[in-house]
Enzyme design. Structure first.
Site, short mmCIF file in Angstrom:
data_model
loop_
_atom_site.label_atom_id
_atom_site.label_comp_id
_atom_site.label_asym_id
_atom_site.label_seq_id
_atom_site.Cartn_x
_atom_site.Cartn_y
_atom_site.Cartn_z
N ASP A 10 -7.25 -97.53 21.49
CA ASP A 10 -6.88 -96.76 20.31
C ASP A 10 -6.86 -95.27 20.68
O ASP A 10 -7.22 -94.91 21.79
CB ASP A 10 -7.86 -97.02 19.15
CG ASP A 10 -9.29 -96.85 19.57
OD1 ASP A 10 -9.59 -95.90 20.33
OD2 ASP A 10 -10.14 -97.66 19.13
N ASP A 23 -7.85 -91.30 19.67
CA ASP A 23 -8.64 -90.36 18.88
C ASP A 23 -8.12 -88.96 19.16
O ASP A 23 -7.85 -88.60 20.30
CB ASP A 23 -10.12 -90.45 19.29
CG ASP A 23 -10.67 -91.87 19.13
OD1 ASP A 23 -10.67 -92.38 18.00
OD2 ASP A 23 -11.08 -92.47 20.15
N ASP A 57 -20.87 -88.09 23.16
CA ASP A 57 -21.97 -88.86 23.75
C ASP A 57 -22.02 -88.82 25.27
O ASP A 57 -23.04 -88.47 25.86
CB ASP A 57 -21.94 -90.31 23.22
CG ASP A 57 -20.60 -91.01 23.45
OD1 ASP A 57 -19.62 -90.34 23.84
OD2 ASP A 57 -20.54 -92.23 23.24
P1 ATP Z 1 -13.24 -97.21 22.77
O1 ATP Z 1 -12.47 -96.81 21.54
O2 ATP Z 1 -12.41 -97.52 23.96
O3 ATP Z 1 -14.31 -98.22 22.51
P2 ATP Z 1 -14.11 -94.50 22.63
O4 ATP Z 1 -14.78 -93.67 23.68
O5 ATP Z 1 -12.79 -94.02 22.14
O6 ATP Z 1 -14.05 -95.94 23.24
P3 ATP Z 1 -14.93 -94.43 19.89
O7 ATP Z 1 -16.01 -95.22 19.24
O8 ATP Z 1 -13.52 -94.69 19.50
O9 ATP Z 1 -15.12 -94.65 21.45
O10 ATP Z 1 -15.30 -92.91 19.70
C1 ATP Z 1 -14.39 -91.86 20.05
C2 ATP Z 1 -15.12 -90.71 20.68
O11 ATP Z 1 -16.05 -90.15 19.76
C3 ATP Z 1 -15.96 -91.08 21.89
O12 ATP Z 1 -15.21 -91.08 23.07
C4 ATP Z 1 -17.02 -90.00 21.90
O13 ATP Z 1 -16.53 -88.82 22.48
C5 ATP Z 1 -17.24 -89.75 20.42
N1 ATP Z 1 -18.37 -90.53 19.89
C6 ATP Z 1 -18.32 -91.76 19.36
N2 ATP Z 1 -19.53 -92.17 18.95
C7 ATP Z 1 -20.37 -91.17 19.23
C8 ATP Z 1 -21.78 -90.97 19.06
N3 ATP Z 1 -22.54 -91.93 18.51
N4 ATP Z 1 -22.31 -89.80 19.44
C9 ATP Z 1 -21.53 -88.83 20.00
N5 ATP Z 1 -20.23 -88.96 20.20
C10 ATP Z 1 -19.64 -90.11 19.83
MG MG Z 2 -11.65 -94.87 20.60
#
Ligand code: ATP
Ligand code: MG
Length: 406
Positions: free
Chosen positions: A29, A31, A113
């Site tokens: 996805d 962001d 994170d």
């Molecule tokens: P994926 O969507 O592939 O599982 P992602 O890294 O994009 O991985 P998401 O849950 O979509 O994960 O979150 C998007 C972004 O938001 C993360 O890459 C991170 O930078 C930030 N993020 C998400 N959750 C947290 C958290 N609990 N604390 C700090 N930053 C966060």
């Molecule tokens: Mg994501």
């Protein structure tokens, strides 16, 4: 990003998409991070809505995709200006309850994170901005928490799950400073709302890396805080341990083959040890097998839901899979044919095979049912009654694997 740029806003692709693209993978996805406030973003996109409370973000629909747009988050410590107090809130134990203070890209980066999740891609200049050494960690294939891992885990204990999940998903090592505090802080997960943990549960176990994730969760003493009874029983039983591993391995394999997976089946496997334990206790107290199974199933689900909010549309089929196990003991003639036409038969049969795969001696019952199905050929399966429509989709709902109630 183009539309935000046209309106003099900054906009970057950030998070998993940049990370996965740099690693040569396919982002699941997208962001976007921007300096526009949620209201400004919402005003620019007719097909958008503001969601969330703890973090307010905007979901922009783009064809079948939902793009998550977040406004740069800013700093807020104890020395904050008072005007920010309403936007950010922390519990007495350091847990971040609300985090809607806006800031710059630099401030936003250090609030994310993991270093590999804090890379910003500018689609205008084709540049990647890295404030935290994420590119270096990507190169070294390691997971590192941004800032002081202890403080960051205290602030949001779910980050521990994320550290382990991404280590499993990317097959990265965990930098020691980020790994070492986890076993001691894992108990902080007990304070996380059960609904959020259910969302995380899906990401941990239904995204193709369940087996590796399970092993990491167990070795860092985190699994105990998600499924305490199952963790305890699996630690003391090679069979239960094998059952968990087989369930995870099968789920990963199904996803690799593009077959549907459901939280119901994997949860049925995870909680089966607890069901067996409770059922045995009830039988020892004189309950006959069927009510004992029924009572055990009910209690185990109720207990599990206190920690991980399993929606009824999954806990019902779970219980049916468990209760069906007893019915599978009867394999004679007409009854067998009738059972095979039940809508939960296939899942119950798969579950039986899983038990045998994990080493349980079921006197060849699995093979018998395989043969019976071959003999009977295709059987018309009872229709499933339509599940109640969920009233509202939560954040993360779109990422969940499609429900499969076979
Ligand atoms: P994926 O969507 O592939 O599982 P992602 O890294 O994009 O991985 P998401 O849950 O979509 O994960 O979150 C998007 C972004 O938001 C993360 O890459 C991170 O930078 C930030 N993020 C998400 N959750 C947290 C958290 N609990 N604390 C700090 N930053 C966060
Ligand atoms: Mg994501």
């Amino acid at each position: 990003m183009a539309r935000l740029h046209e309106h003099e806003h900054q906009a970057y692709l950030v998070g998993g998409a940049v990370r996965d693209l740099l690693l040569g993978g396919h982002p699941k996805d997208f962001d976007i991070a921007t300096d526009a406030t949620p209201e400004q973003v919402h005003a620019l996109f007719r097909n958008s809505r503001i969601i969330g409370r703890r973090f307010r973000i905007v979901h922009v629909r783009f064809g079948r995709e939902v793009i998550e747009v977040t406004t740069f988050r800013g700093h807020h410590g104890d020395d904050e200006a008072p005007r920010r107090d309403a936007a950010a809130k922390r519990s007495s134990r350091g847990l971040l309850l609300r985090d809607n203070v806006y800031g710059t890209l630099e401030e936003d980066a250090v609030r994310r994170d993991l270093t590999v999740n804090a890379l910003y891609y500018d689609s205008g200049s084709f540049e990647v901005f890295d404030q935290v050494g994420g590119l270096q960690d990507l190169e070294a294939r390691q997971i590192r928490v941004i800032g002081d891992p202890l403080a960051r885990y205290r602030e949001d204990p779910v980050r521990m799950l994320r550290t382990l999940r991404f280590a499993a998903k990317l097959d990265f090592a965990i930098e020691p400073g980020s790994a070492d505090p986890i076993p001691e802080l894992a108990h902080l997960l007990d304070d996380i709302p059960a609904a959020r943990l259910f969302d995380e549960f899906g990401k941990l176990f239904l995204t193709g890396n369940a087996l590796t994730t399970l092993r990491l969760l167990r070795s860092y003493s985190v699994f105990d805080h998600l499924f305490p009874d199952s963790a305890r029983l699996a630690d003391n039983s090679a069979f239960y341990s094998a059952l968990l591993e087989a369930a995870m391995g099968n789920t990963d394999e199904r996803l690799r083959q593009d077959k549907p997976v459901t939280p119901a089946f994997i949860l049925a496997a995870i909680l089966w040890p607890a069901v067996c334990e409770r059922r045995e206790q009830l039988e020892n107290q004189g309950e006959p097998p069927v009510p004992a199974m029924h009572g055990a199933a009910q209690e185990v689900v109720a207990q599990a839901c206190q920690r991980i909010a399993i929606p009824r549309r999954f806990s019902m089929p779970m219980r049916e899979i468990w209760e069906f196990q007893l019915r599978l003991n009867r394999t004679e003639g007409r009854r067998a044919k009738e059972l095979m036409s039940k809508r939960r038969f296939r899942a119950a049969y798969d579950f039986l095979l899983l038990r045998e795969q994990a080493g349980e001696d079921c006197s060849g019952l699995g093979a018998t049912w395989t043969r019976l199905q071959d003999e009977h050929g295709p059987i018309e399966v009872e229709q499933e009654e339509a599940p109640p429509r969920p009233r509202r989709r939560r954040r993360g709902g779109r990422k969940r694997a499609p429900a499969q109630d076979s």
